[in-house]
Design a protein around this motif. Structure first.
Motif, PDB file in Angstrom:
ATOM      1  N   MET A   1      24.195   1.741   7.582  1.00 37.64           N
ATOM      2  CA  MET A   1      24.092   1.783   9.120  1.00 37.64           C
ATOM      3  C   MET A   1      22.403   2.042   9.042  1.00 37.64           C
ATOM      4  N   THR A   2      21.971   0.400   9.854  1.00 35.15           N
ATOM      5  CA  THR A   2      20.725   0.122  10.107  1.00 35.15           C
ATOM      6  C   THR A   2      20.011   1.329  10.403  1.00 35.15           C
ATOM      7  N   LEU A   3      18.829   1.487  10.105  1.00 34.01           N
ATOM      8  CA  LEU A   3      17.479   2.775  10.574  1.00 34.01           C
ATOM      9  C   LEU A   3      16.169   2.306  11.059  1.00 34.01           C
ATOM     10  N   PRO A   4      15.940   2.313  11.642  1.00 34.84           N
ATOM     11  CA  PRO A   4      14.122   1.990  12.518  1.00 34.84           C
ATOM     12  C   PRO A   4      13.950   2.729  11.385  1.00 34.84           C
ATOM     13  N   ARG A   5      12.773   1.900  10.121  1.00 36.31           N
ATOM     14  CA  ARG A   5      11.536   2.569   9.655  1.00 36.31           C
ATOM     15  C   ARG A   5      10.229   3.049  10.155  1.00 36.31           C
ATOM     16  N   GLY A   6      11.017   1.814  11.906  1.00 33.85           N
ATOM     17  CA  GLY A   6       8.850   2.615  12.431  1.00 33.85           C
ATOM     18  C   GLY A   6       7.551   2.031  12.518  1.00 33.85           C
ATOM     19  N   ILE A   7       8.035   0.769  10.919  1.00 32.59           N
ATOM     20  CA  ILE A   7       6.649  -0.192  10.776  1.00 32.59           C
ATOM     21  C   ILE A   7       6.525  -1.762  10.934  1.00 32.59           C
ATOM     22  N   SER A   8       5.787  -2.147  10.717  1.00 33.70           N
ATOM     23  CA  SER A   8       5.535  -3.313  10.994  1.00 33.70           C
ATOM     24  C   SER A   8       5.275  -4.054   9.371  1.00 33.70           C
TER      25      SER A   8
ATOM     26  N   THR B   1       5.920   5.503  -4.829  1.00 30.18           N
ATOM     27  CA  THR B   1       5.289   6.750  -5.049  1.00 30.18           C
ATOM     28  C   THR B   1       6.189   8.387  -4.875  1.00 30.18           C
ATOM     29  N   LEU B   2       5.689   9.776  -5.598  1.00 33.55           N
ATOM     30  CA  LEU B   2       6.271  10.172  -5.785  1.00 33.55           C
ATOM     31  C   LEU B   2       6.892  10.887  -3.973  1.00 33.55           C
ATOM     32  N   SER B   3       5.927  10.306  -2.469  1.00 35.07           N
ATOM     33  CA  SER B   3       6.379  10.529  -2.194  1.00 35.07           C
ATOM     34  C   SER B   3       7.737  10.258  -1.195  1.00 35.07           C
ATOM     35  N   TYR B   4       9.067  10.532  -1.672  1.00 36.77           N
ATOM     36  CA  TYR B   4      10.172   9.623  -0.874  1.00 36.77           C
ATOM     37  C   TYR B   4      11.269  10.710   0.281  1.00 36.77           C
ATOM     38  N   ALA B   5      10.011  11.767   0.402  1.00 32.97           N
ATOM     39  CA  ALA B   5      10.932  12.906   1.505  1.00 32.97           C
ATOM     40  C   ALA B   5      11.460  11.951   2.983  1.00 32.97           C
ATOM     41  N   THR B   6      10.161  10.910   3.115  1.00 32.45           N
ATOM     42  CA  THR B   6      11.761  10.400   4.347  1.00 32.45           C
ATOM     43  C   THR B   6      13.054   9.296   4.209  1.00 32.45           C
ATOM     44  N   ASN B   7      12.686   9.471   2.694  1.00 31.63           N
ATOM     45  CA  ASN B   7      13.916   8.589   2.313  1.00 31.63           C
ATOM     46  C   ASN B   7      14.930   9.266   2.399  1.00 31.63           C
ATOM     47  N   MET B   8      14.722  10.308   2.057  1.00 37.09           N
ATOM     48  CA  MET B   8      15.618  11.478   1.526  1.00 37.09           C
ATOM     49  C   MET B   8      16.529  11.777   2.562  1.00 37.09           C
TER      50      MET B   8
ATOM     51  N   GLU C   1       9.859  -4.976  14.260  1.00 38.17           N
ATOM     52  CA  GLU C   1      10.820  -6.253  14.469  1.00 38.17           C
ATOM     53  C   GLU C   1      12.218  -6.863  14.252  1.00 38.17           C
ATOM     54  N   GLY C   2      12.520  -6.095  13.956  1.00 38.55           N
ATOM     55  CA  GLY C   2      14.285  -5.542  13.392  1.00 38.55           C
ATOM     56  C   GLY C   2      14.657  -6.360  12.642  1.00 38.55           C
ATOM     57  N   ARG C   3      13.342  -6.471  11.585  1.00 42.33           N
ATOM     58  CA  ARG C   3      13.970  -7.254   9.916  1.00 42.33           C
ATOM     59  C   ARG C   3      14.072  -6.384   9.559  1.00 42.33           C
ATOM     60  N   ILE C   4      15.012  -6.746   7.954  1.00 44.58           N
ATOM     61  CA  ILE C   4      15.477  -5.621   7.031  1.00 44.58           C
ATOM     62  C   ILE C   4      14.473  -5.295   6.411  1.00 44.58           C
ATOM     63  N   LEU C   5      14.595  -4.839   6.373  1.00 48.54           N
ATOM     64  CA  LEU C   5      13.806  -4.060   5.014  1.00 48.54           C
ATOM     65  C   LEU C   5      14.401  -4.474   3.599  1.00 48.54           C
TER      66      LEU C   5
END
Ligand code: PLP
Length: 286
Positions: free
Chosen positions: A129-136, A152-159, A179-183
């Motif tokens: 599913m697509t989910l917004p990451r909230g970044i440009s 980095t080891l900061s993967y809490a958002t990803n998980m 902007e609605g682009r695929i990251l």
């Protein structure tokens, strides 16, 4: 008992079931460190040179001390010998800033078994599913302290994003920018096929430069595919002749359903799966 191997950067094999990190390790309390995950196959680490290069660039982005690839190659070699050549494994290379109270960085290598979920994703594909990451997409150019592009080891958002999807019965996530682009995925790179063209979003838009995609793009031209970096939108994925989430351990997971829409079977499916297999065997052999 953990089915794991643990080797410290001095080449010592440790008990993977014994306590190991200090409670004030800055990776534990701040996620302040970098890592790599790679595939162990046939008793050797795949794409080792690409992973060591990315570990170094992540370490430099965080201003962590870098003592060169030598000790990592040695520790990884000890770890794969301990693991053996009969079965696949994942290998993690971990470098943290060390203890809050001071001292050297913490650095170690672990190897463990490839999960059943991974084998199934290779074989049967996945829903996403697509989910917004909230970044440009401009973030990495304007805010270098965000460390976009460093592993980095900061993967809490990803998980958390993966748990959000899995709670809705969906296997994986495709992040989109403001902007609605695929990251990218939380642990993979998105690659699509358009005829004999393979396309992936440019790493400059604040995503991790994937070693699997890079290796795929090295072997694909010899198999008749043109490879390209270009901005992609969700509609491009729905219209594509194949969408994959590629990563070092899962390799190529074909997306069969995106945002609840079944994607048609891909004529390139076998090609992409076999090119990724070839790429991880042949590219970046250390
Ligand atoms: N993007 C993210 C955020 C990842 O975590 C990963 C891998 O873990 C990737 C992309 C794919 O990178 P690689 O192909 O080097 O495994």
């Amino acid at each position: 008992m953990a089915d794991q191997v643990l080797v410290t950067l001095d080449g010592q094999v440790r008990d993977a079931d014994a306590p190991f990190l200090y409670a004030d390790d800055l990776a534990v309390v701040r996620g302040d460190g970098v890592f790599e995950t790679l595939l162990v196959r046939g008793g050797r680490p795949c794409k080792a040179a690409l992973h060591l290069a990315r570990l170094e660039s992540s370490a430099r982005a965080l201003e962590l001390p870098w003592i060169g690839p030598g000790p990592w190659t040695h520790a990884a070699g000890v770890a794969v010998r301990e693991w053996g050549g009969d079965r696949e494994g994942w290998m993690r290379l971990v470098l943290t800033r060390g203890r809050e109270s001071g001292g050297p960085p913490t650095a170690f290598v672990t190897v463990g078994p490839v999960a059943e979920r991974v084998v199934r994703a290779r074989r049967e594909g996945i829903s996403a599913m697509t989910l917004p990451r909230g970044i440009s997409v401009d973030m990495s150019a304007t805010t270098p302290w965000e460390l976009a592009g460093a592993k980095t080891l900061s993967y809490a958002t990803n998980m958390a994003a993966l748990r959000y999807a899995q709670a809705r019965g969906v296997d994986d996530v495709v992040f989109t920018s403001s902007e609605g682009r695929i990251l990218e995925g939380p642990r993979s790179t998105v690659v699509i096929a358009r005829g004999k063209k393979l396309i992936t979003p440019p790493p400059e838009q604040g995503i991790l430069a994937g070693t699997t995609q890079k290796a795929l793009f090295e072997v694909a031209p010899d198999k008749g595919y043109v490879c390209e970096y270009a901005a992609l939108y969700p509609d491009d994925l729905l219209a594509a002749e194949g969408v994959w989430m590629v990563s070092s351990v899962t390799l190529a997971a074909r997306v069969h359903t995106l945002d609840g829409v079944a994607l048609p079977p891909s004529a390139a499916a076998e090609d992409v799966a076999s090119m990724v297999e070839l790429a991880v065997e042949e590219v970046g052999v250390g």
